[in-house]
Enzyme design. Sequence first.
Site, PDB file in Angstrom:
ATOM      1  N   TYR A 120      29.857   5.751 -88.103  1.00  0.00           N
ATOM      2  CA  TYR A 120      29.292   4.552 -87.485  1.00  0.00           C
ATOM      3  C   TYR A 120      27.796   4.667 -87.195  1.00  0.00           C
ATOM      4  O   TYR A 120      27.117   3.659 -87.049  1.00  0.00           O
ATOM      5  CB  TYR A 120      30.063   4.195 -86.207  1.00  0.00           C
ATOM      6  CG  TYR A 120      31.455   3.708 -86.510  1.00  0.00           C
ATOM      7  CD1 TYR A 120      31.754   3.117 -87.734  1.00  0.00           C
ATOM      8  CD2 TYR A 120      32.486   3.832 -85.590  1.00  0.00           C
ATOM      9  CE1 TYR A 120      33.024   2.673 -88.031  1.00  0.00           C
ATOM     10  CE2 TYR A 120      33.760   3.391 -85.878  1.00  0.00           C
ATOM     11  CZ  TYR A 120      34.025   2.812 -87.103  1.00  0.00           C
ATOM     12  OH  TYR A 120      35.282   2.368 -87.379  1.00  0.00           O
ATOM     13  N   LYS A 168      39.964  15.949 -89.837  1.00  0.00           N
ATOM     14  CA  LYS A 168      40.319  16.120 -91.242  1.00  0.00           C
ATOM     15  C   LYS A 168      39.416  17.226 -91.808  1.00  0.00           C
ATOM     16  O   LYS A 168      38.731  17.050 -92.827  1.00  0.00           O
ATOM     17  CB  LYS A 168      40.117  14.770 -91.967  1.00  0.00           C
ATOM     18  CG  LYS A 168      40.649  14.720 -93.373  1.00  0.00           C
ATOM     19  CD  LYS A 168      42.147  14.576 -93.462  1.00  0.00           C
ATOM     20  CE  LYS A 168      42.584  14.545 -94.915  1.00  0.00           C
ATOM     21  NZ  LYS A 168      44.030  14.640 -95.099  1.00  0.00           N
ATOM     22  N   ASP A 200      45.734  12.337 -90.878  1.00  0.00           N
ATOM     23  CA  ASP A 200      46.771  11.616 -91.626  1.00  0.00           C
ATOM     24  C   ASP A 200      48.159  11.991 -91.112  1.00  0.00           C
ATOM     25  O   ASP A 200      49.015  11.135 -90.904  1.00  0.00           O
ATOM     26  CB  ASP A 200      46.625  11.855 -93.137  1.00  0.00           C
ATOM     27  CG  ASP A 200      46.369  13.307 -93.501  1.00  0.00           C
ATOM     28  OD1 ASP A 200      46.167  14.128 -92.593  1.00  0.00           O
ATOM     29  OD2 ASP A 200      46.372  13.619 -94.707  1.00  0.00           O
ATOM     30  N   ASP A 224      38.861   5.308 -83.609  1.00  0.00           N
ATOM     31  CA  ASP A 224      38.916   3.854 -83.704  1.00  0.00           C
ATOM     32  C   ASP A 224      40.234   3.420 -84.340  1.00  0.00           C
ATOM     33  O   ASP A 224      40.984   2.602 -83.802  1.00  0.00           O
ATOM     34  CB  ASP A 224      37.718   3.374 -84.541  1.00  0.00           C
ATOM     35  CG  ASP A 224      37.564   1.867 -84.518  1.00  0.00           C
ATOM     36  OD1 ASP A 224      38.174   1.211 -83.661  1.00  0.00           O
ATOM     37  OD2 ASP A 224      36.821   1.349 -85.372  1.00  0.00           O
ATOM     38  N   ASP A 228      43.902   2.052 -82.382  1.00  0.00           N
ATOM     39  CA  ASP A 228      44.451   0.734 -82.720  1.00  0.00           C
ATOM     40  C   ASP A 228      45.895   0.856 -83.192  1.00  0.00           C
ATOM     41  O   ASP A 228      46.738   0.011 -82.894  1.00  0.00           O
ATOM     42  CB  ASP A 228      43.624   0.058 -83.825  1.00  0.00           C
ATOM     43  CG  ASP A 228      42.611  -0.933 -83.263  1.00  0.00           C
ATOM     44  OD1 ASP A 228      42.118  -0.703 -82.137  1.00  0.00           O
ATOM     45  OD2 ASP A 228      42.318  -1.931 -83.951  1.00  0.00           O
TER      46      ASP A 228
END
Length: 327
Positions: A120, A168, A200, A224, A228
């Site tokens: 971001y 990751k 994952d 993020d 969610d």
Amino acid sequence: MTHEIAVIPGDGIGKEVTPAAVEVLESLDIDFEFIEAEAGDAVKEETGEALPQETYDLAASADATLFGAAGETAADVILPLREAVDSFVNVRPAKAYPGIDAVRPETDLLFLRENTEGVYSGHEDRLTDDVSTLTRVVTESASERLAEFACDFVADSDKHDSFTIVHKANVMRETDGLFRDTVKSVADEQGIETDEVLMDAFATRVCLDPEQFDVVVCPNLAGDVLSDLAAGLVGGLGLLPSANIGPERALFEPVHGTAPDIAGENVANPAAKIISAAMMLEYLGYEEESEAVNAAVEATLADGPRTPDLGGDASTEDVTAAVIDRL
Ligand code: ATP
Ligand code: MG
């Protein structure tokens, strides 16, 4: 001691749920000075600016900010506001409430998301018509700051004693590798227990069995997306609060947006915003009051009155009054 609180309702149902949260705070025996300021689509239409300088300055100087929501201009409003409070961590609880439909009613998670870097804050380029690139930045200092926050949080809490690092690093060895190594070494130094899960694998495991996780520490993008996902497990975005914490001040906002379909009708559910206000109370050191507000919201969600999104026919004001009554 008076606490100066910036109140920025913004657009849509932000204008309804933010005053509801202020009303709840005003019913407590705490010395608050609320200062209201404008931001969002409406002020942009009037003045050409979605975030007037005076609103930014207020958030940058108040002890804490209560933000509602902004519509089309959301990115022009919330990103600079997070910067105004120098927010380095986004705190997002995802907890299912008794009596509310949830995919996984046993979910009770708390995400601590790095709030300043990763993709971001990365730099995107279009090299040619058919090739684009993105450079992401991960620093030891930002990872350390987040890790220290996570360690203090766990050490101060009766409920939590360890956290899970989600990353990751098997693929993004340099960036997520630095993140993982830094967070882990801060935790090791402070004697806080951690485990780690690849992002994952986390996505699958949290859906199948959310109870195996508690506090989750992640880089910006993973935090993020995964928070969610957890919102889906507990019944959607409607009830979830969040906090953007900086070294000296903080900003509290519901996870939901402006909900233009129901704005202006006095039917918005104020719960997420009121729970965000409870997070602010905890941040300011009023733990008992924070717990009392949470308990009053929980009882109201379970026993009513409820707004139409939860199958009831009560108004925003009815629900707010019921929460204050229970306090
Ligand atoms: P934005 O672009 O500002 O995010 P949106 O249309 O995506 O607006 P959200 O606020 O994100 O709307 O919410 C999605 C839907 O969920 C809304 O249209 C609304 O019906 C419902 N919703 C969200 N928050 C609430 C709330 N506090 N009370 C009742 N319903 C809500
Ligand atoms: Mg939305």
